[in-house]
Design a protein around this motif. Structure first.
Motif, PDB file in Angstrom:
ATOM      1  N   TRP A  54       0.834  -1.192   0.000  1.00 51.87           N
ATOM      2  CA  TRP A  54       0.000   0.000   0.000  1.00 51.87           C
ATOM      3  C   TRP A  54       0.872   1.247   0.000  1.00 51.87           C
ATOM      4  O   TRP A  54       2.032   1.200   0.371  1.00 51.87           O
ATOM      5  CB  TRP A  54      -0.970  -0.002   1.178  1.00 51.87           C
ATOM      6  CG  TRP A  54      -0.315  -0.081   2.533  1.00 51.87           C
ATOM      7  CD1 TRP A  54      -0.018  -1.204   3.233  1.00 51.87           C
ATOM      8  CD2 TRP A  54       0.128   1.022   3.331  1.00 51.87           C
ATOM      9  NE1 TRP A  54       0.579  -0.874   4.417  1.00 51.87           N
ATOM     10  CE2 TRP A  54       0.676   0.488   4.497  1.00 51.87           C
ATOM     11  CE3 TRP A  54       0.110   2.396   3.167  1.00 51.87           C
ATOM     12  CZ2 TRP A  54       1.209   1.286   5.516  1.00 51.87           C
ATOM     13  CZ3 TRP A  54       0.633   3.203   4.172  1.00 51.87           C
ATOM     14  CH2 TRP A  54       1.167   2.630   5.329  1.00 51.87           C
ATOM     15  N   GLU A  57      -1.662   8.213  -1.538  1.00 48.81           N
ATOM     16  CA  GLU A  57      -1.796   9.126  -2.671  1.00 48.81           C
ATOM     17  C   GLU A  57      -2.302  10.460  -2.134  1.00 48.81           C
ATOM     18  O   GLU A  57      -3.236  10.503  -1.332  1.00 48.81           O
ATOM     19  CB  GLU A  57      -2.784   8.575  -3.699  1.00 48.81           C
ATOM     20  CG  GLU A  57      -2.298   7.310  -4.356  1.00 48.81           C
ATOM     21  CD  GLU A  57      -3.218   6.837  -5.470  1.00 48.81           C
ATOM     22  OE1 GLU A  57      -2.793   5.968  -6.228  1.00 48.81           O
ATOM     23  OE2 GLU A  57      -4.368   7.323  -5.566  1.00 48.81           O
ATOM     24  N   LEU A  61     -10.694  10.848  -1.882  1.00 50.90           N
ATOM     25  CA  LEU A  61     -11.754  10.047  -2.484  1.00 50.90           C
ATOM     26  C   LEU A  61     -13.067  10.807  -2.381  1.00 50.90           C
ATOM     27  O   LEU A  61     -13.274  11.558  -1.417  1.00 50.90           O
ATOM     28  CB  LEU A  61     -11.892   8.709  -1.739  1.00 50.90           C
ATOM     29  CG  LEU A  61     -10.721   7.751  -1.845  1.00 50.90           C
ATOM     30  CD1 LEU A  61     -10.832   6.656  -0.785  1.00 50.90           C
ATOM     31  CD2 LEU A  61     -10.659   7.150  -3.237  1.00 50.90           C
ATOM     32  N   THR A  69      -5.625   9.458   0.263  1.00 53.68           N
ATOM     33  CA  THR A  69      -6.130   8.142  -0.127  1.00 53.68           C
ATOM     34  C   THR A  69      -5.069   7.068   0.108  1.00 53.68           C
ATOM     35  O   THR A  69      -3.899   7.258  -0.237  1.00 53.68           O
ATOM     36  CB  THR A  69      -6.520   8.152  -1.619  1.00 53.68           C
ATOM     37  OG1 THR A  69      -7.562   9.104  -1.801  1.00 53.68           O
ATOM     38  CG2 THR A  69      -6.985   6.788  -2.090  1.00 53.68           C
ATOM     39  N   GLN A  71      -3.919   3.644  -1.236  1.00 57.03           N
ATOM     40  CA  GLN A  71      -4.064   2.744  -2.386  1.00 57.03           C
ATOM     41  C   GLN A  71      -3.398   1.422  -2.011  1.00 57.03           C
ATOM     42  O   GLN A  71      -2.220   1.390  -1.644  1.00 57.03           O
ATOM     43  CB  GLN A  71      -3.403   3.311  -3.633  1.00 57.03           C
ATOM     44  CG  GLN A  71      -3.557   2.388  -4.827  1.00 57.03           C
ATOM     45  CD  GLN A  71      -2.669   2.784  -5.991  1.00 57.03           C
ATOM     46  OE1 GLN A  71      -1.466   2.952  -5.807  1.00 57.03           O
ATOM     47  NE2 GLN A  71      -3.266   2.931  -7.159  1.00 57.03           N
ATOM     48  N   TYR A 100      -9.018   0.872  -2.521  1.00 58.35           N
ATOM     49  CA  TYR A 100      -8.834   2.214  -1.967  1.00 58.35           C
ATOM     50  C   TYR A 100      -9.528   2.363  -0.624  1.00 58.35           C
ATOM     51  O   TYR A 100     -10.607   1.813  -0.403  1.00 58.35           O
ATOM     52  CB  TYR A 100      -9.402   3.262  -2.929  1.00 58.35           C
ATOM     53  CG  TYR A 100      -8.741   3.238  -4.278  1.00 58.35           C
ATOM     54  CD1 TYR A 100      -7.562   3.938  -4.506  1.00 58.35           C
ATOM     55  CD2 TYR A 100      -9.286   2.506  -5.326  1.00 58.35           C
ATOM     56  CE1 TYR A 100      -6.942   3.917  -5.744  1.00 58.35           C
ATOM     57  CE2 TYR A 100      -8.675   2.474  -6.566  1.00 58.35           C
ATOM     58  CZ  TYR A 100      -7.504   3.183  -6.768  1.00 58.35           C
ATOM     59  OH  TYR A 100      -6.881   3.150  -7.989  1.00 58.35           O
ATOM     60  N   GLN A 103      -7.524   7.873   3.972  1.00 60.74           N
ATOM     61  CA  GLN A 103      -6.474   7.885   4.994  1.00 60.74           C
ATOM     62  C   GLN A 103      -6.940   8.747   6.167  1.00 60.74           C
ATOM     63  O   GLN A 103      -6.525   9.884   6.338  1.00 60.74           O
ATOM     64  CB  GLN A 103      -5.144   8.415   4.448  1.00 60.74           C
ATOM     65  CG  GLN A 103      -4.035   8.233   5.457  1.00 60.74           C
ATOM     66  CD  GLN A 103      -2.801   9.047   5.178  1.00 60.74           C
ATOM     67  OE1 GLN A 103      -2.809   9.949   4.337  1.00 60.74           O
ATOM     68  NE2 GLN A 103      -1.730   8.748   5.881  1.00 60.74           N
ATOM     69  N   LYS A 144     -13.140  -1.835  -2.178  1.00 60.99           N
ATOM     70  CA  LYS A 144     -13.452  -0.750  -3.110  1.00 60.99           C
ATOM     71  C   LYS A 144     -12.346  -0.730  -4.161  1.00 60.99           C
ATOM     72  O   LYS A 144     -11.245  -0.247  -3.917  1.00 60.99           O
ATOM     73  CB  LYS A 144     -13.529   0.599  -2.380  1.00 60.99           C
ATOM     74  CG  LYS A 144     -14.766   0.741  -1.545  1.00 60.99           C
ATOM     75  CD  LYS A 144     -15.990   0.788  -2.418  1.00 60.99           C
ATOM     76  CE  LYS A 144     -17.249   0.972  -1.628  1.00 60.99           C
ATOM     77  NZ  LYS A 144     -18.439   0.883  -2.436  1.00 60.99           N
ATOM     78  N   THR A 145     -12.644  -1.276  -5.329  1.00 61.51           N
ATOM     79  CA  THR A 145     -11.635  -1.405  -6.378  1.00 61.51           C
ATOM     80  C   THR A 145     -11.632  -0.236  -7.354  1.00 61.51           C
ATOM     81  O   THR A 145     -10.812  -0.199  -8.265  1.00 61.51           O
ATOM     82  CB  THR A 145     -11.829  -2.731  -7.148  1.00 61.51           C
ATOM     83  OG1 THR A 145     -13.160  -2.771  -7.671  1.00 61.51           O
ATOM     84  CG2 THR A 145     -11.603  -3.921  -6.222  1.00 61.51           C
ATOM     85  N   ASP A 147     -11.915   4.180  -7.400  1.00 59.52           N
ATOM     86  CA  ASP A 147     -11.883   5.348  -6.521  1.00 59.52           C
ATOM     87  C   ASP A 147     -13.104   6.247  -6.687  1.00 59.52           C
ATOM     88  O   ASP A 147     -13.309   7.169  -5.908  1.00 59.52           O
ATOM     89  CB  ASP A 147     -10.595   6.138  -6.703  1.00 59.52           C
ATOM     90  CG  ASP A 147     -10.375   6.603  -8.123  1.00 59.52           C
ATOM     91  OD1 ASP A 147     -11.204   6.291  -8.998  1.00 59.52           O
ATOM     92  OD2 ASP A 147      -9.366   7.280  -8.368  1.00 59.52           O
TER      93      ASP A 147
END
Length: 175
Positions: A54, A57, A61, A69, A71, A100, A103, A144-145, A147
């Protein structure tokens, strides 16, 4: 009596200044929450050799504009099915999935729980796709694939996702 009370207070101060016994987190969790340590975590049939990495980013989101985020990248090479998969000895196609999380405090906790679930082989499984080819696919813990795109497309915003994934993990013994 006054002198012994003073002595007790000095002893108490010694503990407060970090010179007492180690915190419960360093003693193996012996305390009122010990039942959580003894809960049974189910084992899944995720293929061996997968990787979970991970990174952060610097973008938000949808629905989580106040944070960056996380990832998560899951990678599986092609392999041979074990006795835990549907057709032992047959090949399966590996894959790479991206998921996702926001954060924030809850997203970071979910990341830790997903890491535990990955270690216990609960996040992925080997199954036949629509053309009958065996491949690595997500199991029954929601990821959650995307974003964006909303809950119907496995994306954000989805105000119930963090609660639902935590509930799915708890059912498997991941707390």
């Amino acid at each position: 009596m006054g002198a012994s009370q003073s002595k007790d207070k000095m002893q108490c101060n010694r503990y407060l200044n970090g010179k007492g016994p180690p915190p419960l987190t360093e003693t193996g969790g012996q305390g009122s929450n010990n039942h959580k340590k003894n809960s049974v975590i189910k084992q899944g049939n995720q293929p061996d050799g997968g990787q979970m990495n991970w990174n952060i980013e610097r973008r938000s989101l949808p629905g989580h504009s106040d944070c960056d985020t996380i990832q998560i990248v899951f990678h599986f090479d092609d392999g041979i099915q074990s006795d835990k998969q549907p057709h032992p000895g047959h090949s399966y196609k590996g894959t790479e999935f991206v998921a996702y999380l926001p954060q924030n405090i809850t997203g970071t906790k979910i990341l830790q729980l997903l890491e535990q679930a990955f270690e216990h082989k609960l996040l992925f499984t080997v199954a036949a796709n629509s053309s009958g080819e065996y491949c690595v696919m997500p199991a029954d813990i929601p990821l959650k694939t995307l974003d964006s795109g909303g809950p119907g497309s496995l994306g954000y915003p989805d105000p119930t996702y963090l609660k639902s994934v935590r509930k799915s993990l708890k059912v498997k013994g991941i707390k």
